[in-house]
Motif scaffolding. Structure first.
Motif, mmCIF file in Angstrom:
data_model
loop_
_atom_site.group_PDB
_atom_site.id
_atom_site.type_symbol
_atom_site.label_atom_id
_atom_site.label_comp_id
_atom_site.label_asym_id
_atom_site.label_seq_id
_atom_site.Cartn_x
_atom_site.Cartn_y
_atom_site.Cartn_z
ATOM 1 N N GLY A 89 0.841 -1.191 0.000
ATOM 2 C CA GLY A 89 0.000 0.000 0.000
ATOM 3 C C GLY A 89 0.873 1.236 0.000
ATOM 4 N N ASP A 90 0.664 2.103 1.010
ATOM 5 C CA ASP A 90 1.455 3.329 1.134
ATOM 6 C C ASP A 90 2.613 3.181 2.114
ATOM 7 O OD1 ASP A 90 -0.292 4.597 -0.629
ATOM 8 O OD2 ASP A 90 -1.641 5.215 0.994
ATOM 9 N N GLU A 91 2.772 2.007 2.692
ATOM 10 C CA GLU A 91 3.816 1.783 3.690
ATOM 11 C C GLU A 91 5.032 1.104 3.065
ATOM 12 O OE1 GLU A 91 3.613 2.787 6.811
ATOM 13 O OE2 GLU A 91 1.560 3.540 6.656
ATOM 14 N N SER A 92 6.231 1.448 3.583
ATOM 15 C CA SER A 92 7.473 0.851 3.113
ATOM 16 C C SER A 92 8.196 0.177 4.271
ATOM 17 C CB SER A 92 8.393 1.919 2.496
ATOM 18 O OG SER A 92 7.820 2.461 1.330
ATOM 19 N N PHE A 93 8.793 -0.981 3.986
ATOM 20 C CA PHE A 93 9.487 -1.750 5.006
ATOM 21 C C PHE A 93 10.792 -2.284 4.409
ATOM 22 C CE2 PHE A 93 4.913 -2.160 5.453
ATOM 23 C CZ PHE A 93 4.706 -1.746 6.768
ATOM 24 N N LEU A 94 11.657 -2.770 5.302
ATOM 25 C CA LEU A 94 12.957 -3.288 4.882
ATOM 26 C C LEU A 94 13.019 -4.792 5.078
ATOM 27 C CD1 LEU A 94 15.808 -2.467 3.870
ATOM 28 C CD2 LEU A 94 16.514 -2.396 6.269
ATOM 29 N N MET A 95 13.648 -5.481 4.121
ATOM 30 C CA MET A 95 13.883 -6.923 4.200
ATOM 31 C C MET A 95 15.305 -7.177 3.698
ATOM 32 S SD MET A 95 11.757 -10.035 2.364
ATOM 33 C CE MET A 95 12.196 -9.552 0.691
ATOM 34 N N ASN A 96 16.061 -7.998 4.423
ATOM 35 C CA ASN A 96 17.450 -8.268 4.065
ATOM 36 C C ASN A 96 17.696 -9.761 3.897
ATOM 37 O OD1 ASN A 96 18.454 -5.590 4.130
ATOM 38 N ND2 ASN A 96 18.570 -5.668 6.356
ATOM 39 N N LEU A 97 18.574 -10.086 2.951
ATOM 40 C CA LEU A 97 19.120 -11.435 2.804
ATOM 41 C C LEU A 97 20.623 -11.337 3.012
ATOM 42 C CD1 LEU A 97 17.294 -12.968 -0.289
ATOM 43 C CD2 LEU A 97 17.486 -14.049 1.941
ATOM 44 N N CYS A 98 21.158 -12.206 3.873
ATOM 45 C CA CYS A 98 22.581 -12.146 4.193
ATOM 46 C C CYS A 98 23.216 -13.507 3.969
ATOM 47 C CB CYS A 98 22.777 -11.701 5.641
ATOM 48 S SG CYS A 98 24.493 -11.777 6.211
ATOM 49 N N TYR A 99 24.231 -13.558 3.077
ATOM 50 C CA TYR A 99 24.973 -14.785 2.789
ATOM 51 C C TYR A 99 26.433 -14.607 3.230
ATOM 52 C CZ TYR A 99 21.289 -15.560 -0.771
ATOM 53 O OH TYR A 99 20.105 -15.713 -1.446
ATOM 54 N N PRO A 100 27.025 -15.585 3.917
ATOM 55 C CA PRO A 100 28.485 -15.550 4.099
ATOM 56 C C PRO A 100 29.157 -15.777 2.750
ATOM 57 C CG PRO A 100 27.431 -17.111 5.618
ATOM 58 C CD PRO A 100 26.403 -16.721 4.610
ATOM 59 N N THR A 101 30.246 -15.067 2.488
ATOM 60 C CA THR A 101 30.884 -15.201 1.185
ATOM 61 C C THR A 101 31.451 -16.608 0.966
ATOM 62 O OG1 THR A 101 32.890 -14.247 2.148
ATOM 63 C CG2 THR A 101 31.455 -12.771 0.921
ATOM 64 N N PHE A 102 31.857 -17.301 2.056
ATOM 65 C CA PHE A 102 32.405 -18.648 1.862
ATOM 66 C C PHE A 102 31.321 -19.619 1.395
ATOM 67 C CE2 PHE A 102 31.597 -18.295 6.497
ATOM 68 C CZ PHE A 102 30.636 -19.288 6.657
ATOM 69 N N ALA A 103 30.037 -19.280 1.634
ATOM 70 C CA ALA A 103 28.953 -20.136 1.152
ATOM 71 C C ALA A 103 28.763 -19.992 -0.356
ATOM 72 C CB ALA A 103 27.648 -19.789 1.869
ATOM 73 N N LEU A 104 29.279 -18.905 -0.927
ATOM 74 C CA LEU A 104 29.066 -18.630 -2.346
ATOM 75 C C LEU A 104 30.276 -18.970 -3.210
ATOM 76 C CD1 LEU A 104 27.317 -15.146 -2.030
ATOM 77 C CD2 LEU A 104 26.227 -17.378 -2.227
ATOM 78 N N GLU A 105 31.354 -19.489 -2.603
ATOM 79 C CA GLU A 105 32.574 -19.743 -3.383
ATOM 80 C C GLU A 105 32.338 -20.755 -4.498
ATOM 81 O OE1 GLU A 105 35.499 -20.860 -0.552
ATOM 82 O OE2 GLU A 105 35.856 -18.811 0.156
ATOM 83 N N GLU A 106 31.754 -21.921 -4.151
ATOM 84 C CA GLU A 106 31.487 -22.937 -5.175
ATOM 85 C C GLU A 106 30.462 -22.436 -6.180
ATOM 86 O OE1 GLU A 106 29.638 -27.467 -5.465
ATOM 87 O OE2 GLU A 106 30.188 -26.616 -3.528
ATOM 88 N N ILE A 107 29.469 -21.697 -5.684
ATOM 89 C CA ILE A 107 28.430 -21.173 -6.565
ATOM 90 C C ILE A 107 29.014 -20.155 -7.531
ATOM 91 C CG2 ILE A 107 26.237 -19.923 -6.599
ATOM 92 C CD1 ILE A 107 25.752 -21.062 -3.768
ATOM 93 N N ASN A 108 29.931 -19.306 -7.051
ATOM 94 C CA ASN A 108 30.534 -18.300 -7.914
ATOM 95 C C ASN A 108 31.359 -18.940 -9.030
ATOM 96 O OD1 ASN A 108 29.512 -15.982 -6.749
ATOM 97 N ND2 ASN A 108 31.123 -15.871 -5.219
ATOM 98 N N ALA A 109 31.969 -20.093 -8.759
ATOM 99 C CA ALA A 109 32.694 -20.804 -9.807
ATOM 100 C C ALA A 109 31.736 -21.187 -10.933
ATOM 101 C CB ALA A 109 33.373 -22.043 -9.236
ATOM 102 N N GLN A 110 30.530 -21.639 -10.559
ATOM 103 C CA GLN A 110 29.527 -21.989 -11.563
ATOM 104 C C GLN A 110 29.053 -20.742 -12.305
ATOM 105 O OE1 GLN A 110 28.628 -24.935 -12.426
ATOM 106 N NE2 GLN A 110 26.802 -24.609 -13.661
ATOM 107 N N VAL A 111 28.906 -19.627 -11.570
ATOM 108 C CA VAL A 111 28.487 -18.369 -12.192
ATOM 109 C C VAL A 111 29.518 -17.919 -13.226
ATOM 110 C CG1 VAL A 111 28.084 -15.915 -11.756
ATOM 111 C CG2 VAL A 111 27.104 -17.627 -10.231
ATOM 112 N N ASN A 112 30.801 -18.031 -12.875
ATOM 113 C CA ASN A 112 31.859 -17.643 -13.814
ATOM 114 C C ASN A 112 31.827 -18.489 -15.076
ATOM 115 O OD1 ASN A 112 32.790 -15.704 -12.058
ATOM 116 N ND2 ASN A 112 34.300 -17.057 -11.104
ATOM 117 N N LEU A 113 31.590 -19.796 -14.914
ATOM 118 C CA LEU A 113 31.531 -20.689 -16.063
ATOM 119 C C LEU A 113 30.365 -20.333 -16.971
ATOM 120 C CD1 LEU A 113 32.414 -23.185 -17.624
ATOM 121 C CD2 LEU A 113 31.017 -24.571 -16.072
ATOM 122 N N MET A 114 29.192 -20.088 -16.374
ATOM 123 C CA MET A 114 28.015 -19.751 -17.176
ATOM 124 C C MET A 114 28.201 -18.423 -17.891
ATOM 125 S SD MET A 114 24.758 -20.979 -14.913
ATOM 126 C CE MET A 114 23.703 -20.484 -16.258
#
Length: 332
Positions: A211-236
């Motif tokens: 509606g007319d209201e605004s709120f905040l929502m956050n997602l927080c990932y440790p970078t070490f959790a994304l290391e293997e995933i980032n390798a796949q991202v680089n390949l793609m």
């Protein structure tokens, strides 16, 4: 600590500078002084950038898709206008992120696929109260005094949190097959420990408009959790940049590298059980009877995964196994 970094000009700025030199507005002597002048930028070695700009761009697009998916779902559940927009992507120490959370809070902890790591989905209490009020037929007014959400309110909001994690998994699917099972909930940020205090985390901040209201929502990932995933991202990303003949060359190079990969192949001839006394009495020349019959096929494993069945034997004086069928045929 500071480092000396030369400013990089865009092509448009270079064109304007050359035009100024040709017209006489900028003198060559002045241009030389400008080129010699260096600007100092601060760089904190305690806070390194762990995720590159290209990876951030891919992850930003991914989470923008998540925001769109989850916004549609919230709009259908709350029966009102809902929009979710990704407003910031930050890399900071985990201790800094925890200090930014206001208690009491609503922090949902979830596993990050098969990475043995955890991440958090943070909702402000005002957002949770708004959603609960709307689901129960109210107008979404917040409580008069700050308080933690009750167990009943947790039960009401949990299906929407599970749907958010499901939408997040859907958004990740083009890049990496991930599931995000919910594993915990906290109302005090000090009790949320998904990474060491000094570890760099990647925080995606969303603005949720109901509606007319605004709120905040956050997602927080440790970078070490994304290391293997980032390798796949680089390949793609490298494959997506290749087009036509270049794409064919890239796939051929990838296939050639895969063909050079070494895979462990092993077989299990048989097993048996003996008493400890019999084990202690074993001597050279003793025969151990296994539970495998002579005409029975034995399993063949590739990197600990059952793939074939075969018959043991001897070829040119070397113990060998002849493949007779695929393991998948047993399930058909």
């Amino acid at each position: 600590m500071g480092g000396v970094v030369a400013e990089v000009l865009s092509q448009q700025e270079i064109d304007r500078l050359l035009a100024g030199v040709n017209s006489g507005e900028v003198k060559e002597a002045e241009l030389g002084e400008l080129l010699k002048k260096k600007e100092v930028y601060e760089y904190d070695f305690r806070k390194p950038t762990r995720i590159s700009k290209d990876q951030i761009k891919t992850l930003r697009n991914l989470h923008e898709n998540f925001a769109e998916l989850y916004g549609f779902h919230l709009a259908s559940r709350l029966q009102t206008m809902v929009s979710i927009e990704l407003v910031a992507v930050d890399q900071l120490r985990y201790s800094e992120y925890v200090l930014s959370i206001t208690n009491p809070c609503c922090v949902y902890i979830f596993d990050v696929g098969q990475t043995n790591s955890r991440a958090v989905l943070e909702l402000t209490t005002d957002l949770v109260f708004m959603i609960v009020e709307r689901l129960l037929g109210g107008i979404g007014s917040p409580p008069k005094a700050p308080r933690a959400i009750t167990q009943i309110e947790q039960r009401i909001i949990q299906p929407l949190v599970l749907q958010a994690l499901n939408n997040l998994s859907t958004a990740w699917r083009p890049v990496y097959e991930l599931e995000f099972p919910l594993c915990g909930f906290e109302t005090n940020a000090d009790f949320v420990q998904i990474a060491p205090a000094g570890e760099i985390v990647l925080v995606f901040s969303f603005e949720v408009k109901i509606g007319d209201e605004s709120f905040l929502m956050n997602l927080c990932y440790p970078t070490f959790a994304l290391e293997e995933i980032n390798a796949q991202v680089n390949l793609m990303r490298s494959l997506s940049r290749a087009t036509g003949k270049n794409r064919e060359i890239a796939y051929r190079a990838l296939s050639e590298n895969l063909l050079k990969t070494c895979i462990e192949v092993r077989t299990l001839i048989g097993t048996t059980s003996i008493r400890l006394k019999e084990l202690l009495d074993l001597e050279v020349g003793d025969i151990i009877c296994l539970d495998t019959h002579v005409d029975e096929s034995v399993p063949i494993y590739l990197n600990d995964k059952l793939k074939f069945y075969g018959k043991p034997g001897v070829v040119d004086g070397v113990v060998s196994v002849k493949i007779v069928r695929e393991a998948s045929e047993d399930h058909e």
